[in-house]
Enzyme design. Sequence first.
Site, PDB file in Angstrom:
ATOM      1  N   GLY A 254      43.700  86.886 -40.950  1.00 54.01           N
ATOM      2  CA  GLY A 254      43.169  85.866 -41.564  1.00 54.01           C
ATOM      3  C   GLY A 254      42.272  85.021 -40.790  1.00 54.01           C
ATOM      4  N   PRO A 255      41.511  83.742 -41.378  1.00 57.99           N
ATOM      5  CA  PRO A 255      40.702  83.237 -40.677  1.00 57.99           C
ATOM      6  C   PRO A 255      41.297  82.437 -39.425  1.00 57.99           C
ATOM      7  CG  PRO A 255      41.080  82.488 -42.981  1.00 57.99           C
ATOM      8  CD  PRO A 255      42.185  83.413 -42.632  1.00 57.99           C
ATOM      9  N   PRO A 256      40.347  82.183 -38.563  1.00 55.23           N
ATOM     10  CA  PRO A 256      40.386  81.591 -37.180  1.00 55.23           C
ATOM     11  C   PRO A 256      41.290  79.969 -37.438  1.00 55.23           C
ATOM     12  CG  PRO A 256      38.200  81.529 -37.498  1.00 55.23           C
ATOM     13  CD  PRO A 256      38.743  82.533 -38.482  1.00 55.23           C
ATOM     14  N   LYS A 260      48.022  82.130 -36.046  1.00 54.62           N
ATOM     15  CA  LYS A 260      48.204  83.458 -36.075  1.00 54.62           C
ATOM     16  C   LYS A 260      49.070  83.531 -34.464  1.00 54.62           C
ATOM     17  CE  LYS A 260      44.302  85.521 -36.588  1.00 54.62           C
ATOM     18  NZ  LYS A 260      43.645  83.993 -37.274  1.00 54.62           N
ATOM     19  N   THR A 261      48.491  83.123 -33.456  1.00 54.26           N
ATOM     20  CA  THR A 261      48.943  82.968 -32.038  1.00 54.26           C
ATOM     21  C   THR A 261      50.189  82.339 -32.090  1.00 54.26           C
ATOM     22  OG1 THR A 261      46.780  82.749 -31.356  1.00 54.26           O
ATOM     23  CG2 THR A 261      48.289  82.420 -29.579  1.00 54.26           C
ATOM     24  N   HIS A 465      24.603  76.085 -61.262  1.00 52.17           N
ATOM     25  CA  HIS A 465      25.060  77.531 -60.606  1.00 52.17           C
ATOM     26  C   HIS A 465      26.466  77.965 -61.007  1.00 52.17           C
ATOM     27  CE1 HIS A 465      25.489  79.779 -56.745  1.00 52.17           C
ATOM     28  NE2 HIS A 465      26.883  79.821 -57.133  1.00 52.17           N
ATOM     29  N   GLU A 466      27.346  77.192 -61.114  1.00 53.73           N
ATOM     30  CA  GLU A 466      28.510  77.489 -61.849  1.00 53.73           C
ATOM     31  C   GLU A 466      28.475  77.907 -63.061  1.00 53.73           C
ATOM     32  OE1 GLU A 466      31.095  78.060 -59.782  1.00 53.73           O
ATOM     33  OE2 GLU A 466      30.149  77.262 -57.983  1.00 53.73           O
ATOM     34  N   ASP A 553      28.360  84.335 -52.295  1.00 57.70           N
ATOM     35  CA  ASP A 553      28.070  85.107 -53.359  1.00 57.70           C
ATOM     36  C   ASP A 553      27.299  86.327 -52.871  1.00 57.70           C
ATOM     37  OD1 ASP A 553      29.399  83.315 -55.102  1.00 57.70           O
ATOM     38  OD2 ASP A 553      27.304  82.475 -55.806  1.00 57.70           O
TER      39      ASP A 553
HETATM   40  P1  ADP Z   1      44.689  81.702 -34.748  1.00 56.92           P
HETATM   41  O1  ADP Z   1      45.366  82.337 -33.771  1.00 56.92           O
HETATM   42  O2  ADP Z   1      44.997  82.105 -36.146  1.00 56.92           O
HETATM   43  O3  ADP Z   1      43.375  81.268 -34.509  1.00 56.92           O
HETATM   44  P2  ADP Z   1      46.371  79.473 -33.465  1.00 56.92           P
HETATM   45  O4  ADP Z   1      47.600  79.806 -33.409  1.00 56.92           O
HETATM   46  O5  ADP Z   1      45.565  79.522 -32.027  1.00 56.92           O
HETATM   47  O6  ADP Z   1      45.389  79.881 -34.737  1.00 56.92           O
HETATM   48  O7  ADP Z   1      46.298  77.974 -33.980  1.00 56.92           O
HETATM   49  C1  ADP Z   1      45.744  76.705 -33.634  1.00 56.92           C
HETATM   50  C2  ADP Z   1      46.524  75.382 -33.564  1.00 56.92           C
HETATM   51  O8  ADP Z   1      46.638  75.103 -34.980  1.00 56.92           O
HETATM   52  C3  ADP Z   1      48.126  75.671 -33.197  1.00 56.92           C
HETATM   53  O9  ADP Z   1      48.369  75.497 -31.954  1.00 56.92           O
HETATM   54  C4  ADP Z   1      48.661  74.635 -33.921  1.00 56.92           C
HETATM   55  O10 ADP Z   1      48.724  73.407 -33.529  1.00 56.92           O
HETATM   56  C5  ADP Z   1      47.811  74.593 -35.210  1.00 56.92           C
HETATM   57  N1  ADP Z   1      48.373  75.422 -36.429  1.00 56.92           N
HETATM   58  C6  ADP Z   1      47.821  76.226 -36.843  1.00 56.92           C
HETATM   59  N2  ADP Z   1      48.739  76.644 -37.938  1.00 56.92           N
HETATM   60  C7  ADP Z   1      49.882  75.979 -37.984  1.00 56.92           C
HETATM   61  C8  ADP Z   1      51.000  75.615 -38.793  1.00 56.92           C
HETATM   62  N3  ADP Z   1      51.515  76.613 -39.990  1.00 56.92           N
HETATM   63  N4  ADP Z   1      52.108  74.829 -38.368  1.00 56.92           N
HETATM   64  C9  ADP Z   1      51.584  73.924 -37.579  1.00 56.92           C
HETATM   65  N5  ADP Z   1      50.586  74.043 -36.818  1.00 56.92           N
HETATM   66  C10 ADP Z   1      49.742  74.966 -36.841  1.00 56.92           C
HETATM   67 ZN    ZN Z   2      28.438  81.047 -56.485  1.00 59.82          ZN
END
Ligand code: ADP
Ligand code: ZN
Length: 674
Positions: A254-256, A260-261, A465-466, A553
Amino acid sequence: MANSGDYLVEFRTKGSPQRLRDAVKKAPGLFLLNASFRRALRSQHRLRNGLTFMVVVITGTEEITQAHRKAAELALSGGIEFWPHPRRESRAYIHVLDPPSRKKIRTPAPVVEWQGQHDFVLVLARNRSNVPDDLKIIADDVVDLAGPTTRHIKAVRRLLGREPVDDVTAAAIASLNFSALVSAVCRPRVSLEIVQRLAAASRPVAIDPVPRLEDLPGYGSAREWALTFVEDVDRCKRGEMDWSHMDRGVLLYGPPGTGKTLLAQAIARSAGLPLIVASVSGWQSYGHLGNLLEAMRRTFEMAQAQQPAIVFLDEIDAIGDRTRFADNHANYSRQVVNYLLESIDGAGGRQQVIVIGATNYPEAIDAALLRSGRLERHIPIMLPDKDERFEILRFHLCLKEGLEELREIAADLEGWTGADLEMLTREATRIGRRQNRPAELDDVAKSLPPVQELSEESARRIAVHEAGHVVVAHVLSPRSRISVSMRRQFRWIGSESRQRGGTAKYEAPDDDRAVDTRQHLESFICRALAGAAAEEHFLGCRSNGFSGSKGSDLDEATVVATQMVVSYGMSKSLAFLTESRHVTAESTRRLPNSLREEVDRILEEQYSRALSIVAEHAISLDRLATALLEKGTLTADDVDDLIAGHQIAGRNASVVDVLAGDFGRCRGDRIPKG
Ligand code: ADP
Ligand code: ZN
């Protein structure tokens, strides 16, 4: 020896290596603790730059010993080489928090006083729950005392004249809790087996900075999976389930910034398993191939030494895909991928090591890594919805009042990630901290990036556009239900707005077909390009609102056109070149000219087709754009009515009439993607 109290430390301008070496001989534990403090404080830029600071260090131990205090003092005074501007007259103040009970303690009044009296304050606490909320807020940072590194372990053994250990054993020692660690370091001889026995005999380290899975907000359906996963681990630990039935590997994608971490950490914590964290770029930083493979091996061996355990591999896409390597890197990269595959397969007894990979680009991952037995389960981590955004904000704040307003703020932050939201709360907390109080709703509101209102001209462009997408979607698939919305106000994060200018949603009755025909795919491309075509037809030129980023798009259209050429045999060439799910706009760039021309031809044809459809249905389009501009949202019924020639309530001047004045003029207004 338990120990609490306050200490003043005098800074010395110069570190004293000799003093440190003597200290090691006398007290290796102290040296290792000192190394840990230096590591924990190294990232403190305030400290490094000689600015005032107040940092709380969490030791994660049952008690705070004299050695902790001494090590902190040494780190601040003697051996700290990263202290560039010591003021000779400066003194740091060390306070040890050691409340007798596990209960949260009330704010000790002196906190604010310390800050007034001393430029530099270091507070030691055993765990986070011992730190009063107010102190958490006032402090510049709360950091964990991570253990010493393998380098430290080896250095101490060298200084003590002990037999050297290899990296794997050193890493296993580093993962022990502190007292077991010190005893292992000091043994004349130490093997991996001994370390493993010590690990089994000693209790796990009580570092708890990570929230439990149950307490973590957001994550939609990924959360359900995670909770089940933790339950299964429990079952395995109780012997009611076999480890071989667990998911061997999982890919979170998923997006950064979507957490995820954090999710992997929370899973490990709730499951009570050690988490070995590594990233592909971390391995790569070891330099040439041999070192990289060695680092990779070490990660997996460490996990094996501690199993059951979880290995978290961040940025796993960086490993690459063997089918796509350019020739000059092919050999190197192929070896890296193969080695990772081997490590994950775990030649010999990796039954209780579970691998969680994370990526922002799942399509860039080598297919072999995603097969069963490897990262076999794929869990999407989506952007949080409005309720989840609210929960995430609330999680990072301790707001007592204004929750309803906070909910409204969250509702307006479409497209924000967990990390964006956390950043917002940090800013709010900082505002509160300046006034020595927790953050309030008002601080959150003040921390929001300013709202920017679109100019009338840009708003009209988005409406046109839309409406282009809607008209073309309707013409190509008359039975589909189409709704559309746009916004005029945006909050920018940095240099981008995460909010889309406009969005059209299509529900086609025949959407659930099992296969896509060439006609369907062409229609998809035509519809995707219709927004830009409408801009060109009515405004004389298109803007960059339809292009320039992943998910735009143009990106979507290019990917489908490329799939038609390289995967589906729908161009001049019938050859199958790659799996469609691996195609990205990036793949197009690497195609030989003849195939790229095919992709261009498909895109051009569909763009021309979209241009003629919008020209032919200019009147409907005008009606739609005008209504959209006025109402902001059109339901599928509204769209049907407008296309059928009915007017919906409150119609005013035609957009196209108004636009006639702008015709041929093309200003470089930045329009959020639509
Ligand atoms: P990724 O690994 O997806 O890039 P991270 O896990 O590094 O994202 O998330 C960065 C920070 O964003 C986390 O340390 C937290 O503080 C915040 N965060 C992200 N998602 C959540 C969530 N669902 N609940 C609470 N904090 C979140
Ligand atoms: Zn468009």
